[in-house]
Design a protein around this motif. Structure first.
Motif, short mmCIF file in Angstrom:
data_model
loop_
_atom_site.label_atom_id
_atom_site.label_comp_id
_atom_site.label_asym_id
_atom_site.label_seq_id
_atom_site.Cartn_x
_atom_site.Cartn_y
_atom_site.Cartn_z
N LEU A 1 9.30 -7.97 2.54
CA LEU A 1 8.33 -9.00 2.13
C LEU A 1 6.94 -8.63 2.59
N SER A 2 5.97 -8.91 1.76
CA SER A 2 4.56 -8.78 2.15
C SER A 2 3.73 -9.41 1.04
N PRO A 3 2.47 -9.79 1.33
CA PRO A 3 1.63 -10.30 0.24
C PRO A 3 1.47 -9.23 -0.83
N PRO A 4 1.23 -9.63 -2.09
CA PRO A 4 1.10 -8.63 -3.15
C PRO A 4 -0.20 -7.82 -3.02
N ASP A 5 -0.12 -6.68 -2.39
CA ASP A 5 -1.30 -5.84 -2.14
C ASP A 5 -0.78 -4.39 -2.09
N MET A 6 -1.19 -3.57 -3.05
CA MET A 6 -0.65 -2.20 -3.15
C MET A 6 -1.04 -1.32 -1.97
N ARG A 7 -2.02 -1.77 -1.18
CA ARG A 7 -2.41 -0.92 -0.06
C ARG A 7 -1.28 -0.76 0.95
N LEU A 8 -0.37 -1.74 1.01
CA LEU A 8 0.73 -1.60 1.98
C LEU A 8 1.71 -0.49 1.57
N PRO A 9 2.28 -0.53 0.36
CA PRO A 9 3.19 0.60 0.02
C PRO A 9 2.49 1.96 0.02
N ILE A 10 1.20 1.98 -0.30
CA ILE A 10 0.47 3.27 -0.25
C ILE A 10 0.38 3.73 1.21
N GLN A 11 -0.02 2.82 2.07
CA GLN A 11 -0.16 3.15 3.49
C GLN A 11 1.19 3.58 4.08
#
Ligand code: NDP
Ligand code: MG
Length: 385
Positions: A262-272
């Motif tokens: 779970l995480s807010p919808p923000d592509m920076r997390l899977p990229i990071q």
């Protein structure tokens, strides 16, 4: 690798994923933007090069470049023109990881070139696996490279899988927001406008993937992507609609336990996550406030209103050349819809028709896939007005 920052190549740095990747790099000293590529947005690319001082920049569209020779690329960046230069850049010995974030079939060549050199690939370009999953995964095995998923669902599965053993996985569940037309009736789908289809309720993305999300073809492509990436059978993959886009996907183990990310919808997390794997670093992306009330809803997808999903399962099952044909037909259909030359409701039937007519190959070569891609692009034009 020594203590120097990781050298990152971003294929498609001007796009939505490319810009989010630069945002991640901006927030850390442990990553260096070693090379960037862009296609048409050269003014933006020159500004990116001024800020990040990469060693290389590749302008993949020669025509776009010739018109704008006076762009302010910094002197420390070597500028190469033409898509043939992508290979040299991604295979450079100093490169640690390649973010494959070009949109569509054009992204396949960079993915393949990086994997041929045994590099790590942070894969956003799902089309690489949809078109040529068998060839791409063969390259991974032969050359010792790795694919780290960037697509949020696949990143979630990758993370959730770590809770058990490979053989203990019963099924994976890809979550789908349902896009802007989750509650639209079939009749109203025919009158969908471009602006309505581009207005995604939870994610900000490039134009092509936004339309794919509206038809749910994006989820179809992700089913095929997951099959190749995780070595699953089509019947081990399910789709569940989750409008809030907070649970990014789930892994169901044989004992009935289900692990989600779970995480807010923000592509920076899977990229990071992909860029730092196997480590985790402090967030650049938004995080939750667990003191706030929140609802998470789940429901089965409506296969009648979203026939793309059925296509996705069929293609995942039969494999061979069908992924490349589906992808090519869809790319052209989406572009025709964006140009108002095809109705929204015709996108998926057009893809099905092209798929059904094609000369199926069970184990196609890259050359055969390129030829089928060309054929499918032509064939789907019959559906334009
Ligand atoms: P965008 O349209 O925002 O960006 C596409 C990038 O590819 C741009 O840098 C563009 O260059 C470049 N490009 C376009 N055509 C070509 C070409 N023919 N040759 C070389 N480069 C080209 O797309 P997104 O960032 O949204 O998506 C990129 C990929 O990531 C897609 O495969 C998508 O499915 C996937 N993805 C995207 C997500 C998202 O949130 N956006 C989520 C999950 C996956 P220029 O702009 O200079 O013309
Ligand atoms: Mg996704």
């Amino acid at each position: 690798m020594s203590n120097r920052p990781k050298n990152v190549v971003i294929l498609g740095s001007t796009g939505s994923i490319g810009q989010s990747t630069l945002d991640v790099i901006r927030g850390t000293d442990s990553l260096f933007a070693y090379a960037l590529t862009a296609h048409s947005r050269l003014a933006e690319a020159a500004l990116q090069c001024q800020e990040f001082s990469p060693h290389w920049f590749v302008g993949t569209c020669e025509e776009a470049f010739s018109a704008r020779e006076s762009l302010p690329f910094p002197s420390e960046t070597e500028v190469l023109i033409g898509s043939q230069n992508v290979r040299q850049v991604v295979q450079d010995d100093a490169v640690d990881i390649v973010v494959s974030a070009i949109v569509g079939a054009a992204g396949l060549y960079g993915t393949i070139a990086a994997l041929e050199a045994g590099k790590q690939v942070a894969l956003a370009n799902k089309e690489s696996l949809v078109m040529a999953g068998h060839l791409v995964m063969r390259l991974v095995n032969e050359k010792g490279g790795t694919i780290l998923p960037v697509d949020s669902e696949h990143s979630a599965i990758f993370q959730a899988k770590l809770a058990g053993k490979e053989k203990e996985i019963k099924k994976i569940w890809l979550t789908a927001s349902g896009g802007p037309f989750l509650r639209r009736t079939r009749e109203h789908m025919a009158s969908v406008t471009v602006a309505e289809a581009l207005a995604h309720p939870t994610w900000e993305m490039g134009r092509k993937i936004s339309i794919d999300s509206a038809t749910m073809m994006n989820k179809a492509l992700e089913i095929i992507e997951a099959k190749w990436l995780f070595g699953l059978q089509a019947d081990q993959i399910g789709v569940v609609v989750h409008p809030q886009s907070i649970v990014h996907s789930l892994v169901e183990f044989v004992d009935g336990s289900v692990i989600a990310q779970l995480s807010p919808p923000d592509m920076r997390l899977p990229i990071q996550f992909a860029l730092n794997y196997p480590d985790r670093k402090t967030a650049v992306a938004e995080t939750f406030d667990w003191q706030q009330a929140m609802h998470l809803d789940f429901e089965p997808p409506d296969l009648d209103r979203f026939p793309a999903l059925g296509l996705g399962f069929e293609v995942a099952k039969v494999g061979g050349s069908s992924g490349a044909v589906l992808n090519a037909a869809n790319e052209v259909a989406v572009s025709a819809f964006l140009d108002e030359a095809m109705s929204f409701a015709d996108i998926v039937p057009a893809c099905r028709s092209v798929l059904e007519q094609h000369n199926f190959e069970t184990d196609p070569t890259l050359e055969q896939l390129i030829e089928l891609d060309r054929w499918a692009r032509q064939e789907v034009l019959r559906w334009t007005r």
